[in-house]
Design an enzyme around this catalytic site. Structure first.
Site, PDB file in Angstrom:
ATOM      1  N   ARG A  50      31.867 -11.349 -16.166  1.00  0.00           N
ATOM      2  CA  ARG A  50      31.101 -11.838 -16.591  1.00  0.00           C
ATOM      3  C   ARG A  50      30.242 -11.230 -17.902  1.00  0.00           C
ATOM      4  O   ARG A  50      29.370 -12.217 -18.374  1.00  0.00           O
ATOM      5  CB  ARG A  50      30.721 -12.923 -15.434  1.00  0.00           C
ATOM      6  CG  ARG A  50      31.443 -13.384 -14.743  1.00  0.00           C
ATOM      7  CD  ARG A  50      30.960 -14.326 -13.490  1.00  0.00           C
ATOM      8  NE  ARG A  50      30.485 -12.540 -12.797  1.00  0.00           N
ATOM      9  CZ  ARG A  50      29.778 -13.464 -11.252  1.00  0.00           C
ATOM     10  NH1 ARG A  50      29.418 -14.122 -10.944  1.00  0.00           N
ATOM     11  NH2 ARG A  50      29.515 -11.718 -10.798  1.00  0.00           N
ATOM     12  N   LYS A 153      42.139  -1.271  -3.828  1.00  0.00           N
ATOM     13  CA  LYS A 153      42.650  -1.449  -2.293  1.00  0.00           C
ATOM     14  C   LYS A 153      40.463  -2.439  -2.423  1.00  0.00           C
ATOM     15  O   LYS A 153      39.673  -2.498  -2.905  1.00  0.00           O
ATOM     16  CB  LYS A 153      42.187  -0.145  -1.802  1.00  0.00           C
ATOM     17  CG  LYS A 153      40.989   0.647  -1.994  1.00  0.00           C
ATOM     18  CD  LYS A 153      41.015   1.648  -1.335  1.00  0.00           C
ATOM     19  CE  LYS A 153      39.720   2.097  -0.296  1.00  0.00           C
ATOM     20  NZ  LYS A 153      38.565   1.952  -0.327  1.00  0.00           N
ATOM     21  N   ASP A 182      46.973   2.651  -4.606  1.00  0.00           N
ATOM     22  CA  ASP A 182      45.900   3.347  -3.300  1.00  0.00           C
ATOM     23  C   ASP A 182      46.375   4.648  -4.049  1.00  0.00           C
ATOM     24  O   ASP A 182      47.166   5.579  -4.252  1.00  0.00           O
ATOM     25  CB  ASP A 182      46.701   3.924  -2.065  1.00  0.00           C
ATOM     26  CG  ASP A 182      46.116   4.967  -0.950  1.00  0.00           C
ATOM     27  OD1 ASP A 182      45.262   5.573  -2.129  1.00  0.00           O
ATOM     28  OD2 ASP A 182      46.194   5.153   0.581  1.00  0.00           O
ATOM     29  N   HIS A 183      44.790   5.550  -5.141  1.00  0.00           N
ATOM     30  CA  HIS A 183      44.539   6.538  -5.249  1.00  0.00           C
ATOM     31  C   HIS A 183      45.171   7.276  -5.216  1.00  0.00           C
ATOM     32  O   HIS A 183      45.275   8.667  -5.758  1.00  0.00           O
ATOM     33  CB  HIS A 183      43.373   6.529  -6.494  1.00  0.00           C
ATOM     34  CG  HIS A 183      42.415   6.738  -6.071  1.00  0.00           C
ATOM     35  ND1 HIS A 183      41.398   5.966  -4.954  1.00  0.00           N
ATOM     36  CD2 HIS A 183      41.707   8.139  -5.220  1.00  0.00           C
ATOM     37  CE1 HIS A 183      40.704   7.413  -3.831  1.00  0.00           C
ATOM     38  NE2 HIS A 183      40.708   8.279  -4.729  1.00  0.00           N
ATOM     39  N   LYS A 187      47.693  11.600  -6.606  1.00  0.00           N
ATOM     40  CA  LYS A 187      47.574  12.914  -6.417  1.00  0.00           C
ATOM     41  C   LYS A 187      48.804  13.761  -7.152  1.00  0.00           C
ATOM     42  O   LYS A 187      48.706  13.232  -5.542  1.00  0.00           O
ATOM     43  CB  LYS A 187      45.729  13.182  -5.354  1.00  0.00           C
ATOM     44  CG  LYS A 187      44.881  12.195  -5.449  1.00  0.00           C
ATOM     45  CD  LYS A 187      43.760  12.923  -4.089  1.00  0.00           C
ATOM     46  CE  LYS A 187      42.317  11.741  -4.076  1.00  0.00           C
ATOM     47  NZ  LYS A 187      41.166  12.231  -5.093  1.00  0.00           N
ATOM     48  N   HIS A 245      44.149   5.724   2.572  1.00  0.00           N
ATOM     49  CA  HIS A 245      44.362   6.948   1.941  1.00  0.00           C
ATOM     50  C   HIS A 245      45.141   7.889   2.818  1.00  0.00           C
ATOM     51  O   HIS A 245      45.463   8.645   3.385  1.00  0.00           O
ATOM     52  CB  HIS A 245      43.494   7.571   1.627  1.00  0.00           C
ATOM     53  CG  HIS A 245      42.350   7.016   0.628  1.00  0.00           C
ATOM     54  ND1 HIS A 245      43.584   6.128  -0.599  1.00  0.00           N
ATOM     55  CD2 HIS A 245      40.992   6.381  -0.035  1.00  0.00           C
ATOM     56  CE1 HIS A 245      41.882   5.608  -1.499  1.00  0.00           C
ATOM     57  NE2 HIS A 245      41.101   6.129  -0.400  1.00  0.00           N
ATOM     58  N   LYS A 331      31.390  10.120   5.264  1.00  0.00           N
ATOM     59  CA  LYS A 331      30.443  10.892   3.987  1.00  0.00           C
ATOM     60  C   LYS A 331      28.911  11.421   5.353  1.00  0.00           C
ATOM     61  O   LYS A 331      28.967  11.863   5.664  1.00  0.00           O
ATOM     62  CB  LYS A 331      29.769   9.536   4.028  1.00  0.00           C
ATOM     63  CG  LYS A 331      30.917   8.235   3.119  1.00  0.00           C
ATOM     64  CD  LYS A 331      30.839   7.735   2.054  1.00  0.00           C
ATOM     65  CE  LYS A 331      31.910   6.528   1.343  1.00  0.00           C
ATOM     66  NZ  LYS A 331      32.564   6.996   0.329  1.00  0.00           N
TER      67      LYS A 331
END
Ligand code: BG6
Length: 489
Positions: A50, A153, A182-183, A187, A245, A331
């Site tokens: 946008r 995701k 799913d990155h 890898k 993951h 985290k």
């Protein structure tokens, strides 16, 4: 490669192009593919969102991203020729008329036939409407050229919403046009798990309950929720990291050998494995928040959302019966590290009197997903100049030493290329997404009941709550990090 894009060319359409992901990951990945001459001869990249940008403004923004996030590979001369393929259309794809303007722009650039890869990098609440709009405008129709869609995701927020979304997706696209990303699967080190297991002979014979005592998977992040609180406070660590993951890593480590190295066989085996995971016992779970989480802008005052979770689960099949799997992620932890640690059983202490001693660690194989990518095999050696003392030593494979620093491409590079080449092996199939939610749903609903372990706190920069250590102590084990100095203690 199912349908090559090099002859007809391809347009990559990124919805949500003004977002972070485009600048940090998608455009740098496409730039690197261009630099390596892996993109089709004729291609266009069209950003849609946008925000009002001119083509030139958008290119300038993207150039910053490539400079900042694609490491040492930025060169003005590559960028200038790459940038000629980048375009921008300001519009709201959730409004059918505005998406129609995008369609007209795409056609004006495509000169007839061109394959198209749509990338949904918008707020997940917009997935259904944009997917329906693509269908309504026949932008899904393959008529001599392919149409594919990558969906970021999170794919749903629970089983029910994932089923609903799959229904909408399948109403507009065939499953073979759909690439749920799913990155972690992109890898290199995650892909290498299957090579480690199935391109070698020495690991697989011991890769089972007869030899493995337990497996730990740790995905620790140093960053906190930062500016993503609005999303994160709704999602929490289990939806954000485990549903995708971590369970994907678990599946790669534990699945049976596929009958071939192709998307169908690989994904069949993963689904089979995921379906063999019984409900996770609530008393085998820990959930926690880092101490100042509630002070973050955008987090609800009394939020119970965990930023850390640890759990023990089992896999009920012949290979893994009785072997505990310990998974943890959080985290604001002390360091960033993703690793998988396979601990083998102790040898019978037949001839060495030290062998049952705690100081004599059983063999472990640690797969360092990131950073410092590599694999470590630890075993016992005789301490020189002693009679029978042993010392743990490390046989190490390190990517940087073996292949050079620049050889590990970003996950998105591999995944975008696979999607362009029509190879969905590293993407999540609809039944796989559903199998993943079937594991997660009972856990999340269990946590809403009175029997659930309370949400505890942990210090910012620690290794997580003490309850997570306790979870392993009950089994006489400890968390251990094989890929960072001192085992992360
Ligand atoms: C994303 C999560 O999928 O993965 C983020 O939404 C997380 O919260 C990120 O930070 C971690 O990815 P990586 O590649 O940095 O380990």
């Amino acid at each position: 490669m199912s349908q090559d894009s090099s002859n007809t060319g391809a347009t990559i359409v990124i919805f949500g192009a003004s977002g972070d992901l485009t600048q940090r990951k998608l455009i740098p990945a496409l730039y690197n593919l261009f630099r390596k001459k892996r993109l089709p001869d004729r291609f266009n990249i069209v950003g849609v969102s946008r925000t009002a940008y001119s083509h030139e403004d958008f290119r300038t923004e993207m150039k910053q991203g490539v400079k900042e996030f694609s490491g040492e590979t930025f060169r003005d001369e590559y960028w200038n020729s790459f940038a000629e393929h980048i375009w921008y259309v300001a519009g709201d794809a959730s409004k059918v008329q505005q998406l129609d303007e995008v369609r007209k722009f795409l056609e004006s650039k495509e000169n007839g036939t061109s394959n198209r890869l749509y990338y949904l990098s918008v707020a997940p609440t917009l997935y259904p409407v944009i997917i329906n709009n693509l269908g309504e405008l026949n932008m899904n129709g393959e008529n001599g050229s392919w149409r594919r869609i990558i969906i970021e995701k999170p794919f749903g927020t629970d089983l029910e919403t994932a089923l609903d979304l799959n229904k909408i997706v399948h109403h507009n696209f065939d499953e073979n046009q759909v690439y749920r990303i799913d990155h972690y699967l992109g890898k290199e080190t995650a892909q290498n798990i299957l090579f480690l297991r199935f391109a070698n002979t020495i690991f697989e014979p011991v890769w089972n309950r007869n030899y493995v005592e337990y497996i730990q998977i740790t995905v620790a992040e140093q960053v906190d929720v930062g500016h993503r609180a609005a999303y994160y406070d709704q999602a929490g660590v289990v939806r954000d990291m485990f549903q995708n993951h971590i369970l994907q890593l678990l599946a790669l480590v534990t699945m049976e050998p596929p009958s071939g190295f192709n998307a169908t066989s690989l994904r069949n085996e993963k689904v089979k494995l995921l379906s063999a995971i019984p409900p996770i016992e609530l008393q085998n779970t820990v959930r926690a928040q880092y101490a100042d989480y509630l002070q973050t802008d955008g987090v609800m005052k009394n939020s119970q959302t965990p930023t850390y979770a640890a759990m023990k689960l089992y896999i009920e099949n012949w290979r893994w019966q009785g072997v505990p799997f310990y998974l943890r992620s959080g985290k604001a932890l002390r360091a960033k590290t993703s690793q998988i640690r396979v601990r083998f059983q102790r040898p019978p202490g037949v001839i060495f009197n030290t062998i049952s001693d705690e100081s004599c660690t059983p063999n472990t194989l640690t797969i360092c997903i990131q950073p410092d990518e590599g694999i470590h095999l630890n075993f016992q050696a005789k301490l020189p100049d002693s009679n029978h003392d042993t010392r743990e030593v490390d046989m190490e494979f390190n990517y940087a030493k073996a292949f050079g620093e620049q050889e590990i491409p970003e996950a998105y590079e591999r995944l975008l290329l696979d999607a362009l080449n029509g190879d969905p092996s590293l993407f999540t199939r609809s039944d796989e997404i559903e199998a993943l939610w079937k594991i997660i749903d009972p856990l999340l609903s269990g946590w809403e009941t009175g029997d659930a372990p309370a949400v505890t706190t942990y210090a910012h920069g620690s290794w997580g709550p003490t309850a997570a250590d306790e979870l392993l102590r009950k089994d006489n084990h400890k968390w251990h990090l094989g890929c960072i100095p001192n085992g992360g203690t």
